[in-house]
Design a protein around this motif. Structure first.
Motif, PDB file in Angstrom:
ATOM      1  N   PHE A 117      70.270  48.176  -7.880  1.00  0.00           N
ATOM      2  CA  PHE A 117      70.622  46.987  -8.667  1.00  0.00           C
ATOM      3  C   PHE A 117      69.627  46.792  -9.798  1.00  0.00           C
ATOM      4  N   GLU A 118      68.339  46.970  -9.493  1.00  0.00           N
ATOM      5  CA  GLU A 118      67.310  46.741 -10.515  1.00  0.00           C
ATOM      6  C   GLU A 118      67.428  47.734 -11.661  1.00  0.00           C
ATOM      7  N   LYS A 119      67.828  48.971 -11.343  1.00  0.00           N
ATOM      8  CA  LYS A 119      67.941  49.993 -12.394  1.00  0.00           C
ATOM      9  C   LYS A 119      69.335  50.022 -13.025  1.00  0.00           C
ATOM     10  N   HIS A 120      70.185  49.068 -12.661  1.00  0.00           N
ATOM     11  CA  HIS A 120      71.568  49.011 -13.163  1.00  0.00           C
ATOM     12  C   HIS A 120      72.325  50.299 -12.870  1.00  0.00           C
ATOM     13  N   HIS A 121      72.143  50.792 -11.637  1.00  0.00           N
ATOM     14  CA  HIS A 121      72.886  51.978 -11.205  1.00  0.00           C
ATOM     15  C   HIS A 121      74.044  51.615 -10.278  1.00  0.00           C
ATOM     16  N   VAL A 122      74.408  50.322 -10.269  1.00  0.00           N
ATOM     17  CA  VAL A 122      75.580  49.899  -9.504  1.00  0.00           C
ATOM     18  C   VAL A 122      76.780  49.943 -10.453  1.00  0.00           C
ATOM     19  N   PRO A 123      77.846  50.702 -10.095  1.00  0.00           N
ATOM     20  CA  PRO A 123      78.995  50.824 -10.996  1.00  0.00           C
ATOM     21  C   PRO A 123      79.561  49.454 -11.373  1.00  0.00           C
ATOM     22  N   GLY A 124      79.983  49.334 -12.613  1.00  0.00           N
ATOM     23  CA  GLY A 124      80.540  48.066 -13.087  1.00  0.00           C
ATOM     24  C   GLY A 124      80.103  47.784 -14.509  1.00  0.00           C
ATOM     25  N   ALA A 125      80.291  46.542 -14.921  1.00  0.00           N
ATOM     26  CA  ALA A 125      80.061  46.156 -16.310  1.00  0.00           C
ATOM     27  C   ALA A 125      78.604  46.351 -16.740  1.00  0.00           C
ATOM     28  N   HIS A 126      77.657  46.249 -15.790  1.00  0.00           N
ATOM     29  CA  HIS A 126      76.245  46.323 -16.147  1.00  0.00           C
ATOM     30  C   HIS A 126      75.647  47.699 -15.887  1.00  0.00           C
ATOM     31  N   TYR A 127      76.514  48.703 -15.701  1.00  0.00           N
ATOM     32  CA  TYR A 127      76.013  50.042 -15.391  1.00  0.00           C
ATOM     33  C   TYR A 127      75.247  50.588 -16.593  1.00  0.00           C
ATOM     34  N   SER A 128      74.064  51.192 -16.327  1.00  0.00           N
ATOM     35  CA  SER A 128      73.229  51.718 -17.406  1.00  0.00           C
ATOM     36  C   SER A 128      73.131  53.233 -17.319  1.00  0.00           C
ATOM     37  N   LEU A 129      73.311  53.908 -18.465  1.00  0.00           N
ATOM     38  CA  LEU A 129      73.222  55.364 -18.518  1.00  0.00           C
ATOM     39  C   LEU A 129      71.833  55.849 -18.901  1.00  0.00           C
ATOM     40  N   GLN A 130      70.904  54.906 -19.100  1.00  0.00           N
ATOM     41  CA  GLN A 130      69.630  55.275 -19.707  1.00  0.00           C
ATOM     42  C   GLN A 130      68.882  56.374 -18.942  1.00  0.00           C
ATOM     43  N   SER A 131      68.849  56.281 -17.603  1.00  0.00           N
ATOM     44  CA  SER A 131      68.123  57.277 -16.817  1.00  0.00           C
ATOM     45  C   SER A 131      68.696  58.674 -16.997  1.00  0.00           C
ATOM     46  N   PHE A 132      69.949  58.775 -17.488  1.00  0.00           N
ATOM     47  CA  PHE A 132      70.622  60.072 -17.532  1.00  0.00           C
ATOM     48  C   PHE A 132      70.683  60.649 -18.947  1.00  0.00           C
ATOM     49  N   VAL A 133      70.809  59.770 -19.976  1.00  0.00           N
ATOM     50  CA  VAL A 133      70.802  60.283 -21.352  1.00  0.00           C
ATOM     51  C   VAL A 133      69.359  60.412 -21.856  1.00  0.00           C
ATOM     52  N   ASP A 134      68.428  59.706 -21.221  1.00  0.00           N
ATOM     53  CA  ASP A 134      67.021  59.790 -21.608  1.00  0.00           C
ATOM     54  C   ASP A 134      66.146  59.781 -20.340  1.00  0.00           C
ATOM     55  N   PRO A 135      66.123  60.928 -19.598  1.00  0.00           N
ATOM     56  CA  PRO A 135      65.433  60.962 -18.302  1.00  0.00           C
ATOM     57  C   PRO A 135      63.954  60.560 -18.391  1.00  0.00           C
ATOM     58  N   ALA A 136      63.314  60.846 -19.535  1.00  0.00           N
ATOM     59  CA  ALA A 136      61.886  60.532 -19.656  1.00  0.00           C
ATOM     60  C   ALA A 136      61.616  59.033 -19.593  1.00  0.00           C
ATOM     61  N   SER A 137      62.671  58.212 -19.832  1.00  0.00           N
ATOM     62  CA  SER A 137      62.495  56.763 -19.762  1.00  0.00           C
ATOM     63  C   SER A 137      62.410  56.277 -18.315  1.00  0.00           C
ATOM     64  N   ASP A 138      62.609  57.190 -17.374  1.00  0.00           N
ATOM     65  CA  ASP A 138      62.578  56.851 -15.942  1.00  0.00           C
ATOM     66  C   ASP A 138      61.463  57.695 -15.308  1.00  0.00           C
ATOM     67  N   PRO A 139      60.173  57.338 -15.614  1.00  0.00           N
ATOM     68  CA  PRO A 139      59.060  58.258 -15.334  1.00  0.00           C
ATOM     69  C   PRO A 139      58.940  58.670 -13.867  1.00  0.00           C
ATOM     70  N   GLU A 140      59.223  57.756 -12.933  1.00  0.00           N
ATOM     71  CA  GLU A 140      59.053  58.102 -11.515  1.00  0.00           C
ATOM     72  C   GLU A 140      59.940  59.269 -11.087  1.00  0.00           C
ATOM     73  N   ILE A 141      61.184  59.242 -11.568  1.00  0.00           N
ATOM     74  CA  ILE A 141      62.111  60.320 -11.231  1.00  0.00           C
ATOM     75  C   ILE A 141      61.781  61.553 -12.071  1.00  0.00           C
ATOM     76  N   PHE A 142      61.427  61.308 -13.357  1.00  0.00           N
ATOM     77  CA  PHE A 142      61.224  62.428 -14.286  1.00  0.00           C
ATOM     78  C   PHE A 142      60.079  63.330 -13.840  1.00  0.00           C
ATOM     79  N   LYS A 143      58.985  62.702 -13.347  1.00  0.00           N
ATOM     80  CA  LYS A 143      57.829  63.541 -12.999  1.00  0.00           C
ATOM     81  C   LYS A 143      58.128  64.421 -11.775  1.00  0.00           C
ATOM     82  N   GLU A 144      59.147  64.055 -11.004  1.00  0.00           N
ATOM     83  CA  GLU A 144      59.471  64.880  -9.843  1.00  0.00           C
ATOM     84  C   GLU A 144      60.498  65.965 -10.171  1.00  0.00           C
ATOM     85  N   TYR A 145      61.472  65.644 -11.038  1.00  0.00           N
ATOM     86  CA  TYR A 145      62.584  66.578 -11.241  1.00  0.00           C
ATOM     87  C   TYR A 145      62.644  67.192 -12.639  1.00  0.00           C
TER      88      TYR A 145
END
Lengths: 105, 263
Positions: free
Chosen positions: B149-177
């Motif tokens: 919910f906090e990262k807006h990864h729940v499908p619906g009107a508030h869904y955010s693509l940011q982690s996927f079109v710009d992975p570096a903006s999601d540092p915790e996941i980016f440094k692992e993968y």
């Protein structure tokens, strides 16, 4: 164990705590194994190994926690028939989806 | 070892059986009161309810099977989106929940053994531990849901693509993968991944909530000695349900958390 399996089919069989502890440990080892395997770079083998370990764990749960190993032939047949039907439905559905766009990728 | 013996179905209850038996039962005063008149014996009654419970579980297999099949098909179609989506899941939480659920299956199995061997205190303890472990599972799951919910990864009107079109903006996941950015049309399909993630884990969690509710009812009844006088069908059939829910999670854990960690 050997004495237990000799019981007649209609006698209610009780699975004992030692069996349950052994299965618990096996399931925990399986979980550790599948997490460890997911950290390895195995290409197409990653999902195959993960699903194989999951199936092994599920089989242990069905046979021992759910007592199917000690159940009547009717229950065994029901479980096997259900899994068989499920696999037919999944494989036919996947076959349809895979073959429908044949050649267009 | 008491566990090596077969159950003597309610022999002690012969007196009550004779008292409240109907015409058919009075001919067999040794039969316990919980034997319904349309069964020949307690063995037949137990086998019948076991068979019926398995038929119910098979309908559950088909129900979850549909979700699993949808997951497999969409994962093949939108593979990069599903890989990027599953990188958002935390393997440590998933592993912890798997261990919690396996432990709860073990305590449930011990509860069935306690009922079969007429250990009232052991049964109440086993059911209570199962109840608590079930709540632990839901607690950990809610931590994971909260993050979605906090990262807006729940499908619906508030869904955010940011982690996927710009992975570096999601540092915790980016440094692992070190994921590469997805093109916009593929990134949009991560919403399908999360739809299936919430549908599958949500239906699983609903089964857990129903199970925990029934566990509460059983603990209340078990304290009064309900399942430790020979009639153990309810505990056994609930055990089958609980173990089935465990099996569903074993596959969910593999499919959602584990199989896309590389690629």
């Amino acid at each position: 164990m050997s004495e237990q399996t000799k019981h007649a089919e209609h006698e209610h069989h009780i699975v004992g705590p030692m069996v349950y502890v052994a299965i618990l440990l096996a399931l925990l080892v399986g979980t550790a194994l599948t997490v460890w395997a997911s950290f390895l770079e195995l290409g197409p083998w990653n999902p195959i190994i993960a699903l194989a370990i999951a199936t092994a764990k599920a089989t242990l749960v069905v046979l021992f926690f759910m007592h199917v190993k000690y159940s009547t032939k009717l229950t065994k047949l029901t479980v096997v028939a259900g899994i068989f039907t499920f696999l037919i439905l999944v494989s036919m559905t996947l076959a349809d989806y895979i073959s429908r766009a044949w050649g267009s990728w | 070892m008491p566990d090596n013996s077969a159950i003597v179905h309610g022999a002690q209850e012969s007196a009550t059986a004779a008292n409240n038996a109907n015409g058919a039962n009075s001919a067999h005063p040794e039969q316990p009161s919980y034997l319904r008149h349309h069964f020949n014996s307690t063995e037949q009654q137990a086998d019948t309810s076991n068979f019926a419970m398995w038929l119910f579980l098979l309908t559950e297999v088909m129900f979850f099977g549909g979700l699993f099949t949808a997951y497999l098909i969409y994962r093949n179609w939108y593979y990069p989106a599903f890989v990027a989506g599953s990188h958002q899941l935390n393997v440590i939480w998933g592993t912890l929940n798997t261990v919690v659920l396996i432990a709860s299956s073990f305590t449930m199995a011990m509860g069935v053994w306690c009922a079969e061997t007429r250990r009232r205190k052991g049964l109440v303890l086993s059911l209570t531990l199962t109840f608590v472990l079930g709540l632990c599972f839901l607690g950990i799951k809610s931590i994971e849901y909260r993050e979605k919910f906090e990262k807006h990864h729940v499908p619906g009107a508030h869904y955010s693509l940011q982690s996927f079109v710009d992975p570096a903006s999601d540092p915790e996941i980016f440094k692992e993968y070190h994921d590469k950015p997805l093109p916009l049309d593929m990134a949009r399909h991560t919403e399908i991944y999360f739809s299936l993630y919430f549908a599958m884990t949500g239906m699983h969690a609903l089964h857990m909530i129903i199970g925990i509710g029934i566990l509460g009812f059983m603990i209340y009844r078990a304290r009064a000695g309900a399942y430790t006088s020979g009639h153990v069908t309810f505990v056994e059939n609930f055990g089958l349900y609980w173990h089935f829910v465990d099996i569903v999670w074993i596959y969910l854990f593999a499919l959602l958390y584990l199989i896309s960690r590389h690629q």
